[in-house]
Motif scaffolding. Sequence first.
Motif, PDB file in Angstrom:
ATOM      1  N   SER A   9     -16.174  79.767  20.544  1.00 54.05           N
ATOM      2  CA  SER A   9     -15.510  79.428  19.143  1.00 54.05           C
ATOM      3  C   SER A   9     -14.426  78.181  19.543  1.00 54.05           C
ATOM      4  O   SER A   9     -13.917  77.518  18.589  1.00 54.05           O
ATOM      5  N   ARG A  32     -14.923  86.532  20.306  1.00 52.40           N
ATOM      6  CA  ARG A  32     -13.983  87.529  20.395  1.00 52.40           C
ATOM      7  C   ARG A  32     -14.337  88.387  19.158  1.00 52.40           C
ATOM      8  O   ARG A  32     -13.817  89.614  19.009  1.00 52.40           O
ATOM      9  N   LYS A  36     -16.839  85.358  14.208  1.00 48.76           N
ATOM     10  CA  LYS A  36     -17.009  84.131  14.741  1.00 48.76           C
ATOM     11  C   LYS A  36     -18.337  83.847  14.913  1.00 48.76           C
ATOM     12  O   LYS A  36     -18.708  82.793  15.089  1.00 48.76           O
ATOM     13  N   TYR A 165       1.255  76.969  29.988  1.00 46.08           N
ATOM     14  CA  TYR A 165      -0.109  76.218  29.734  1.00 46.08           C
ATOM     15  C   TYR A 165      -0.268  75.647  31.283  1.00 46.08           C
ATOM     16  O   TYR A 165      -1.457  75.688  31.773  1.00 46.08           O
ATOM     17  N   LYS A 169      -3.408  76.848  33.883  1.00 45.80           N
ATOM     18  CA  LYS A 169      -4.568  76.119  34.445  1.00 45.80           C
ATOM     19  C   LYS A 169      -4.703  75.953  36.034  1.00 45.80           C
ATOM     20  O   LYS A 169      -5.628  75.891  36.530  1.00 45.80           O
ATOM     21  N   VAL A 197      -8.438  66.044  25.567  1.00 43.96           N
ATOM     22  CA  VAL A 197      -9.643  65.880  24.911  1.00 43.96           C
ATOM     23  C   VAL A 197      -9.569  65.509  23.582  1.00 43.96           C
ATOM     24  O   VAL A 197      -8.807  66.537  22.824  1.00 43.96           O
TER      25      VAL A 197
HETATM   26  P1  NDP Z   1      -9.549  75.969  21.907  1.00 46.13           P
HETATM   27  O1  NDP Z   1      -8.067  76.547  21.613  1.00 46.13           O
HETATM   28  O2  NDP Z   1      -9.987  75.429  20.835  1.00 46.13           O
HETATM   29  O3  NDP Z   1     -10.601  76.837  22.511  1.00 46.13           O
HETATM   30  C1  NDP Z   1     -10.107  78.231  23.131  1.00 46.13           C
HETATM   31  C2  NDP Z   1     -10.872  79.249  23.449  1.00 46.13           C
HETATM   32  O4  NDP Z   1     -10.763  79.980  24.431  1.00 46.13           O
HETATM   33  C3  NDP Z   1     -11.361  79.763  22.034  1.00 46.13           C
HETATM   34  O5  NDP Z   1     -12.750  80.190  22.175  1.00 46.13           O
HETATM   35  C4  NDP Z   1     -10.584  81.012  22.169  1.00 46.13           C
HETATM   36  O6  NDP Z   1     -10.964  82.269  21.263  1.00 46.13           O
HETATM   37  C5  NDP Z   1     -10.678  81.449  23.588  1.00 46.13           C
HETATM   38  N1  NDP Z   1      -9.622  82.350  24.047  1.00 46.13           N
HETATM   39  C6  NDP Z   1      -8.225  82.069  24.133  1.00 46.13           C
HETATM   40  N2  NDP Z   1      -7.619  83.035  24.560  1.00 46.13           N
HETATM   41  C7  NDP Z   1      -8.786  84.242  24.940  1.00 46.13           C
HETATM   42  C8  NDP Z   1      -8.601  85.571  25.143  1.00 46.13           C
HETATM   43  N3  NDP Z   1      -7.486  86.090  25.579  1.00 46.13           N
HETATM   44  N4  NDP Z   1      -9.614  86.306  25.077  1.00 46.13           N
HETATM   45  C9  NDP Z   1     -10.889  85.946  24.772  1.00 46.13           C
HETATM   46  N5  NDP Z   1     -10.777  84.387  24.340  1.00 46.13           N
HETATM   47  C10 NDP Z   1      -9.824  83.658  24.344  1.00 46.13           C
HETATM   48  O7  NDP Z   1      -9.147  74.901  23.176  1.00 46.13           O
HETATM   49  P2  NDP Z   1     -10.105  73.829  23.639  1.00 46.13           P
HETATM   50  O8  NDP Z   1     -11.461  73.960  23.500  1.00 46.13           O
HETATM   51  O9  NDP Z   1      -9.284  72.663  23.440  1.00 46.13           O
HETATM   52  O10 NDP Z   1      -9.778  74.186  25.265  1.00 46.13           O
HETATM   53  C11 NDP Z   1     -10.515  74.858  25.754  1.00 46.13           C
HETATM   54  C12 NDP Z   1     -10.299  74.886  27.229  1.00 46.13           C
HETATM   55  O11 NDP Z   1     -10.087  73.588  27.619  1.00 46.13           O
HETATM   56  C13 NDP Z   1      -8.937  75.655  27.790  1.00 46.13           C
HETATM   57  O12 NDP Z   1      -9.398  76.137  28.797  1.00 46.13           O
HETATM   58  C14 NDP Z   1      -8.123  74.286  28.004  1.00 46.13           C
HETATM   59  O13 NDP Z   1      -7.070  74.559  28.830  1.00 46.13           O
HETATM   60  C15 NDP Z   1      -9.079  73.208  28.510  1.00 46.13           C
HETATM   61  N6  NDP Z   1      -8.503  71.951  28.196  1.00 46.13           N
HETATM   62  C16 NDP Z   1      -8.210  71.640  27.055  1.00 46.13           C
HETATM   63  C17 NDP Z   1      -7.968  70.237  26.626  1.00 46.13           C
HETATM   64  C18 NDP Z   1      -7.750  69.692  25.468  1.00 46.13           C
HETATM   65  O14 NDP Z   1      -7.154  68.579  25.327  1.00 46.13           O
HETATM   66  N7  NDP Z   1      -8.280  70.279  24.260  1.00 46.13           N
HETATM   67  C19 NDP Z   1      -7.570  69.405  27.886  1.00 46.13           C
HETATM   68  C20 NDP Z   1      -7.818  69.957  29.057  1.00 46.13           C
HETATM   69  C21 NDP Z   1      -8.235  71.019  29.176  1.00 46.13           C
HETATM   70  P3  NDP Z   1     -10.570  82.199  19.521  1.00 46.13           P
HETATM   71  O15 NDP Z   1     -11.293  80.890  18.985  1.00 46.13           O
HETATM   72  O16 NDP Z   1     -11.156  83.451  19.105  1.00 46.13           O
HETATM   73  O17 NDP Z   1      -9.098  81.955  19.610  1.00 46.13           O
END
Ligand code: NDP
Length: 337
Positions: A9, A32, A36, A165, A169, A197
């Motif tokens: 998601s 989750r 979704k 955060y 990471k 990103v």
């Molecule tokens: P999003 O917030 O869009 O996605 C996060 C995802 O992780 C969602 O699918 C969310 O589920 C899931 N998630 C978070 N916590 C939990 C939990 N406790 N249990 C189950 N699922 C969980 O973030 P991004 O796509 O932007 O980022 C994704 C990854 O990329 C992260 O690891 C982030 O650190 C890394 N990243 C992102 C950057 C950016 O600029 N966007 C830059 C560098 C790294 P749900 O949708 O249900 O909340």
Amino acid sequence: MRVLLTGGSGFIAAHVLHTLLERSHTVVTTVRSQDKADRIKAGHLKLGKEKLDFAIVSDIALSGAFDLAVQSDPPFDAVIHTASPLVLIVNNVQKEVLDPAIMGTTGLLASVRRFAPSVKRVVVLSSFAAMIDLSKGDWPAHTYTAADWNPITHAEAIVDAIAGYRGSKTFAEKAAWEFMDREKPNFTLTTLNPPFVFGPVVQYPGLSLDALNASNRRFVAFLKGMTTPTTFYAWVDVRDMALGHVRAIEEQSVAGERIFFTSSQQFCNKDILEIIDSEFPELREKLPNREKWNSVGYPGDGVYNVDAKRAQELLGREFIPLKECVMDTVKMIKNFL
Ligand code: NDP
């Protein structure tokens, strides 16, 4: 290949999913909730009808959270781990940010080792946050490479959501490499470390501006007349990021590598404002006053450089330029305004 993708998601994961399906891989993605899963399925009807399935993992921090999800018939060849909290408001940094990031990563690796012996490749989405040393400031003399590690401590990480955060990471990625050293599993690990990103969202129908992912929110702030600090002077387009993930499971040559997955073109927020101003004259009046733009430009003494060589090789094509990324992102956000 048959691939398990965690966190389908998410903003980045949705593009990874799209690219996997486009390149004819079959995918099970974890989400989750069933709601979704249904929405993602609706968004991928064209490509995903027979090639996409779901596993519910309600909390990645729970012990054994992935034990069932990694078991599949036919069995998986590769795993891509993207699920991790990227939230700007939290009550408890340890529980809401650090635990899911670290235990989600090590728990997944342990489940794969124990229950999915067919998996040969694991790719973990880490971050530039696990590389940057904020104590050095803008560090114009330095070029960040995959050899850099964020020196953040646990005590520094628990002070607020943003420090949390960065810590999450760093600690999660370190724990992943330590797992590989200690357990010597049957699969290889590659980590991809992107800076910001940016790019259009493809998650699923019904996504609202309020639910927009954290990194794209600066575009919304600009279109509400607000400025926001640049913080990282590096970025990559989400579509390049998605292809990078898929190539990392397809290409044996990056096994065991940590890759700084950045565009070679750096940016500051003023660059984004200038692109919106020149390409979307109808939105000009929504932008912050021009006098404020210099406060989000490059600092006078310059900033660090980035080494994008390995990302470029993995990508196998030119990076999407900032102008194209900003235009596509703003076109998407315009639909919500
Ligand atoms: P999003 O917030 O869009 O996605 C996060 C995802 O992780 C969602 O699918 C969310 O589920 C899931 N998630 C978070 N916590 C939990 C939990 N406790 N249990 C189950 N699922 C969980 O973030 P991004 O796509 O932007 O980022 C994704 C990854 O990329 C992260 O690891 C982030 O650190 C890394 N990243 C992102 C950057 C950016 O600029 N966007 C830059 C560098 C790294 P749900 O949708 O249900 O909340």
